[in-house]
Design a protein around this motif. Structure first.
Motif, mmCIF file in Angstrom:
data_model
loop_
_atom_site.group_PDB
_atom_site.id
_atom_site.type_symbol
_atom_site.label_atom_id
_atom_site.label_comp_id
_atom_site.label_asym_id
_atom_site.label_seq_id
_atom_site.Cartn_x
_atom_site.Cartn_y
_atom_site.Cartn_z
ATOM 1 N N GLY A 56 0.819 -1.195 0.000
ATOM 2 C CA GLY A 56 0.000 0.000 0.000
ATOM 3 C C GLY A 56 0.854 1.247 0.000
ATOM 4 N N SER A 57 0.226 2.365 0.301
ATOM 5 C CA SER A 57 0.892 3.659 0.245
ATOM 6 C C SER A 57 1.227 4.147 1.648
ATOM 7 C CB SER A 57 -0.020 4.685 -0.442
ATOM 8 O OG SER A 57 -0.374 4.260 -1.739
ATOM 9 N N PRO A 58 2.218 5.033 1.752
ATOM 10 C CA PRO A 58 2.502 5.662 3.051
ATOM 11 C C PRO A 58 1.263 6.356 3.591
ATOM 12 C CG PRO A 58 4.268 6.098 1.504
ATOM 13 C CD PRO A 58 3.173 5.459 0.714
ATOM 14 N N ARG A 59 1.158 6.447 4.912
ATOM 15 C CA ARG A 59 -0.060 6.909 5.554
ATOM 16 C C ARG A 59 0.152 8.255 6.247
ATOM 17 N NH1 ARG A 59 -0.287 3.638 9.721
ATOM 18 N NH2 ARG A 59 1.756 2.708 9.284
ATOM 19 N N PRO A 60 -0.467 9.314 5.742
ATOM 20 C CA PRO A 60 -0.383 10.591 6.449
ATOM 21 C C PRO A 60 -1.171 10.523 7.751
ATOM 22 C CG PRO A 60 -1.902 10.763 4.603
ATOM 23 C CD PRO A 60 -1.253 9.419 4.494
ATOM 24 N N GLY A 61 -0.716 11.294 8.742
ATOM 25 C CA GLY A 61 -1.277 11.178 10.076
ATOM 26 C C GLY A 61 -2.233 12.278 10.463
ATOM 27 N N PRO A 62 -2.404 12.498 11.781
ATOM 28 C CA PRO A 62 -3.397 13.459 12.296
ATOM 29 C C PRO A 62 -3.237 14.845 11.695
ATOM 30 C CG PRO A 62 -2.478 12.152 14.083
ATOM 31 C CD PRO A 62 -1.668 11.821 12.865
ATOM 32 N N GLY A 63 -4.375 15.458 11.411
ATOM 33 C CA GLY A 63 -4.395 16.796 10.837
ATOM 34 C C GLY A 63 -4.519 16.820 9.335
ATOM 35 N N THR A 64 -4.439 15.651 8.694
ATOM 36 C CA THR A 64 -4.433 15.605 7.228
ATOM 37 C C THR A 64 -5.745 16.130 6.641
ATOM 38 O OG1 THR A 64 -2.883 13.748 7.206
ATOM 39 C CG2 THR A 64 -4.204 14.109 5.222
ATOM 40 N N ARG A 65 -6.861 15.686 7.157
ATOM 41 C CA ARG A 65 -8.154 16.072 6.564
ATOM 42 C C ARG A 65 -8.388 17.574 6.650
ATOM 43 N NH1 ARG A 65 -12.533 11.400 8.469
ATOM 44 N NH2 ARG A 65 -11.522 9.643 7.383
ATOM 45 N N GLU A 66 -8.096 18.172 7.789
ATOM 46 C CA GLU A 66 -8.339 19.613 7.925
ATOM 47 C C GLU A 66 -7.391 20.406 7.033
ATOM 48 O OE1 GLU A 66 -6.377 21.185 11.874
ATOM 49 O OE2 GLU A 66 -7.272 19.214 12.274
ATOM 50 N N VAL A 67 -6.161 19.917 6.862
ATOM 51 C CA VAL A 67 -5.205 20.598 5.969
ATOM 52 C C VAL A 67 -5.694 20.509 4.526
ATOM 53 C CG1 VAL A 67 -2.904 20.415 4.949
ATOM 54 C CG2 VAL A 67 -3.173 20.403 7.437
ATOM 55 N N GLU A 68 -6.149 19.323 4.120
ATOM 56 C CA GLU A 68 -6.639 19.154 2.743
ATOM 57 C C GLU A 68 -7.848 20.056 2.489
ATOM 58 O OE1 GLU A 68 -5.355 14.637 1.508
ATOM 59 O OE2 GLU A 68 -7.230 14.902 2.627
ATOM 60 N N HIS A 69 -8.740 20.124 3.482
ATOM 61 C CA HIS A 69 -9.945 20.948 3.312
ATOM 62 C C HIS A 69 -9.581 22.438 3.268
ATOM 63 C CE1 HIS A 69 -14.117 22.206 3.695
ATOM 64 N NE2 HIS A 69 -13.757 23.020 4.681
ATOM 65 N N ALA A 70 -8.653 22.847 4.117
ATOM 66 C CA ALA A 70 -8.319 24.276 4.204
ATOM 67 C C ALA A 70 -7.563 24.766 2.978
ATOM 68 C CB ALA A 70 -7.509 24.544 5.466
ATOM 69 N N PHE A 71 -6.712 23.926 2.410
ATOM 70 C CA PHE A 71 -5.825 24.388 1.346
ATOM 71 C C PHE A 71 -6.104 23.748 -0.011
ATOM 72 C CE2 PHE A 71 -3.381 24.898 5.320
ATOM 73 C CZ PHE A 71 -3.184 26.271 5.273
ATOM 74 N N GLY A 72 -7.084 22.863 -0.069
ATOM 75 C CA GLY A 72 -7.447 22.277 -1.345
ATOM 76 C C GLY A 72 -6.363 21.417 -1.962
ATOM 77 N N VAL A 73 -5.671 20.645 -1.148
ATOM 78 C CA VAL A 73 -4.609 19.773 -1.647
ATOM 79 C C VAL A 73 -4.951 18.329 -1.319
ATOM 80 C CG1 VAL A 73 -2.841 21.553 -1.390
ATOM 81 C CG2 VAL A 73 -3.277 19.952 0.494
ATOM 82 N N SER A 74 -4.303 17.415 -2.030
ATOM 83 C CA SER A 74 -4.410 15.991 -1.727
ATOM 84 C C SER A 74 -3.050 15.538 -1.200
ATOM 85 C CB SER A 74 -4.785 15.182 -2.966
ATOM 86 O OG SER A 74 -4.649 13.794 -2.702
ATOM 87 N N VAL A 75 -2.971 15.311 0.088
ATOM 88 C CA VAL A 75 -1.707 14.919 0.701
ATOM 89 C C VAL A 75 -1.239 13.586 0.134
ATOM 90 C CG1 VAL A 75 -0.599 14.247 2.869
ATOM 91 C CG2 VAL A 75 -2.101 16.247 2.793
ATOM 92 N N ALA A 76 -2.155 12.648 -0.065
ATOM 93 C CA ALA A 76 -1.764 11.346 -0.604
ATOM 94 C C ALA A 76 -1.159 11.491 -1.989
ATOM 95 C CB ALA A 76 -2.980 10.417 -0.636
ATOM 96 N N ASP A 77 -1.754 12.357 -2.827
ATOM 97 C CA ASP A 77 -1.202 12.569 -4.170
ATOM 98 C C ASP A 77 0.200 13.170 -4.101
ATOM 99 O OD1 ASP A 77 -3.505 11.569 -5.252
ATOM 100 O OD2 ASP A 77 -4.332 13.527 -5.844
ATOM 101 N N GLU A 78 0.407 14.099 -3.181
ATOM 102 C CA GLU A 78 1.722 14.734 -3.051
ATOM 103 C C GLU A 78 2.772 13.728 -2.571
ATOM 104 O OE1 GLU A 78 2.494 17.613 -4.113
ATOM 105 O OE2 GLU A 78 0.461 18.303 -4.562
ATOM 106 N N ILE A 79 2.364 12.842 -1.693
ATOM 107 C CA ILE A 79 3.284 11.797 -1.227
ATOM 108 C C ILE A 79 3.680 10.899 -2.388
ATOM 109 C CG2 ILE A 79 3.459 9.735 0.216
ATOM 110 C CD1 ILE A 79 1.684 11.174 2.262
ATOM 111 N N ALA A 80 2.678 10.508 -3.196
ATOM 112 C CA ALA A 80 2.956 9.644 -4.335
ATOM 113 C C ALA A 80 3.834 10.346 -5.364
ATOM 114 C CB ALA A 80 1.649 9.194 -4.969
ATOM 115 N N LEU A 81 3.560 11.627 -5.616
ATOM 116 C CA LEU A 81 4.341 12.383 -6.596
ATOM 117 C C LEU A 81 5.801 12.483 -6.178
ATOM 118 C CD1 LEU A 81 4.206 14.070 -9.211
ATOM 119 C CD2 LEU A 81 3.755 16.071 -7.775
ATOM 120 N N ALA A 82 6.038 12.661 -4.885
ATOM 121 C CA ALA A 82 7.409 12.780 -4.381
ATOM 122 C C ALA A 82 8.073 11.420 -4.163
ATOM 123 C CB ALA A 82 7.407 13.552 -3.070
ATOM 124 N N LYS A 83 7.303 10.354 -4.363
ATOM 125 C CA LYS A 83 7.802 9.000 -4.129
ATOM 126 C C LYS A 83 8.327 8.841 -2.706
ATOM 127 C CE LYS A 83 8.935 8.180 -8.987
ATOM 128 N NZ LYS A 83 9.983 7.796 -9.974
#
Length: 531
Positions: A56-83
């Motif tokens: 599977g993929s690396p797992r972002p931790g606490p605070g991820t959902r509120e950060v994604e909602h506030a800034f309109g980003v996908s943390v999982a996508d950024e993790i995958a893009l950076a490998k």
């Protein structure tokens, strides 16, 4: 007995325009009462753990959902893009913007398996990346137990360290504020771990400051004055012997080593009694353990008449690193609530060349009367330590003696720059120090006190030679430890030879270039457990 001389701290060699370091500069670390996205910090940081064992993929931790909602980003996508893999100390940087928020950048910080070691490295990596922006708010350690939170903050404070500068060049920006975003149910429990982490980090930075200060500023007299100052602000008792009192008391090792310098030697004693009330030395009707710490305080080591090469001499302002550790540890004891009685002894001397320098072939008399044949004036550290240890045995009656010293190149050849060499006469003491080293991130490796090598120190003209007379024995770190053992009076004793890890040529994780303060965290962690 020598009288107190703590006021005698001036010398003609002092430079009024220069001074020893100010109080250590460490980030202000607090527990945040607001959500991560609302923090008034330019940097936000989220933890990223590796994928589960099944893939599977690396797992972002606490605070991820509120950060994604506030800034309109996908943390999982950024993790995958950076490998990214979520390995400890790995950092992915993502610019973010929102006119209503202070954040400018998001760091995704790898926390590995979430162990104390991994979290310490995560804290160090975050500090290095956030240093230029001044302040950070993070949930990286929000799920960690108190030991993990402490390790994270200790790593962060250690990596945020900057050496003191002199001159006109600006010091530059640094990390000055850290907000830890924790669940409300965990905040109260986290406060103690946080307080201990910051106190320990401050002590580490103090030890580094002392070791990194140029020797023209930090001579024996100036270092003794700093010890007296620390005592006055941290509730310790201080005693300082000047050169006349050292001669009166019979401290032949300290006097011999310091004889070639225009700046006279000093011996410092700092004494700590725990805040328990009642009779000194007793707690709750029970005798309080008495620990003596001894630190090598060679303010500068030219090698004396056994002169060092130029390249080997350059880092020798840090040859008092062990003494700096002892001063830093003593200054932190009350803040950590250590329950043992602790006495710190630091003999300060400068090993220089002059008309009065001690010579190879001299026989000196240590405190207590033991005579020593000098074979190499560049093996000076063990001579000053021997005086202090013999004094501790005869006058202080400790339960245990622990010395810390940048003593031998042989230790660093054998163990490299990441482990200190540990010698001990007691297995339980050795185990406790090894455990403290592992939990603090300052690792030790136990070495043998091989008595078969003791004959190499036999002397035809004195009680003992201070280095091996047998070229076939080798084992320079072991024979140095065997020499020191002669001055312990048979008491429980441990020797930390930190010549390797006390200095660093480059930044790595929570270690910074220059004097590292190695031994500060592990001794404090050990002393916190002494009852």
């Amino acid at each position: 007995m020598p009288r107190s001389a703590s006021a005698r701290v001036r010398t003609p060699g002092s430079r009024a325009s220069k001074a020893l370091p100010r109080e250590p500069v460490v980030p202000q670390v607090t527990v945040a009462a607001t959500p991560l996205v609302d923090a008034a910090a330019p940097v936000l940081a989220l933890p990223v753990a590796p994928a589960d064992g099944g893939g599977g993929s690396p797992r972002p931790g606490p605070g991820t959902r509120e950060v994604e909602h506030a800034f309109g980003v996908s943390v999982a996508d950024e993790i995958a893009l950076a490998k990214a893999k979520g390995e400890p100390g790995e950092v992915v940087e993502l610019p973010v913007s929102d006119e209503g928020r202070a954040a400018e950048v998001l760091f995704l910080v790898g926390v590995g398996d979430g162990s104390d070691l991994a979290l310490r490295r995560a804290g160090a990596a975050l500090a290095r990346r956030a240093r230029a922006r001044g302040a950070v708010a993070t949930t990286v350690a929000s799920d960690a137990p108190p030991t993990g939170l402490r390790a994270f903050v200790e790593g962060l404070v250690a990596a945020a360290y900057r050496q003191p500068r002199s001159g006109l060049a600006p010091e530059g920006d640094g990390l000055h504020e850290v907000s830890l975003v924790l669940p409300a149910t965990r905040r109260a429990r986290a406060e103690e771990a946080l307080g201990r982490a910051v106190e320990t980090g401050r002590a580490l930075c103090r030890a580094r400051d002392l070791a990194n200060t140029p020797a023209d500023v930090a001579g024996p007299v100036e270092l003794a004055a700093e010890a007296a100052r620390l005592a006055s602000v941290t509730g310790l008792e201080a005693r300082v012997w000047d050169e006349a009192q050292l001669a009166e008391g019979g401290f032949g090792g300290v006097l011999a080593v310091g004889a070639g310098s225009a700046r006279p030697p000093r011996l410092v004693q700092l004494s700590y009694e725990p805040d328990e009330g009642g009779e000194p030395g007793r707690r709750g009707g029970r005798r309080t353990p008495h620990v003596v710490l001894v630190g090598k305080g060679i303010a500068f080591d030219s090698g004396g008449l056994s002169l060092k090469p130029r390249e080997a001499m350059v880092p020798m302002k840090t040859d008092m690193a062990g003494g700096g550790v002892v001063l830093a540890v003593m200054a932190a004891l009350r803040g950590l609530g250590v329950r043992a009685r602790v006495t710190g002894l630091v003999p300060f001397a400068e090993n220089m060349i002059g008309g009065a320098s001690y010579r190879p072939g001299d026989v000196i008399t240590q405190y207590g009367g033991t005579t020593v044949e000098v074979l190499n004036t560049d093996a000076e550290g063990r001579l000053v330590l021997a005086d202090a240890m013999a004094y501790a045995d005869r006058e202080l009656a400790p339960d245990v003696i622990v010395d810390v010293a940048t003593l031998t190149g042989a230790a660093s050849l054998g163990l490299g720059r990441r482990h200190g060499a540990l010698y001990a006469t007691d297995d339980a003491l050795a185990d406790a120090l090894l455990e403290a080293g592992d939990s603090s991130g300052e690792r030790l490796w136990r070495m043998p006190l091989e008595q078969d090598y003791r004959a190499a120190l036999d002397s035809p003209v004195a009680d003992i030679a201070h280095v091996s007379r047998d070229k076939h024995v080798g084992a320079g770190s072991i024979t140095a430890a065997l020499f020191l053992q002669e001055f312990t009076g048979g008491r429980r004793w441990a020797h930390l030879d930190v010549a390797g890890p006390a200095r660093a040529d480059a930044d790595e994780h929570d270690v910074t270039k220059g004097g590292t303060g190695f031994g500060t965290r592990l001794l404090l962690r050990w002393l916190e457990g002494v009852r």
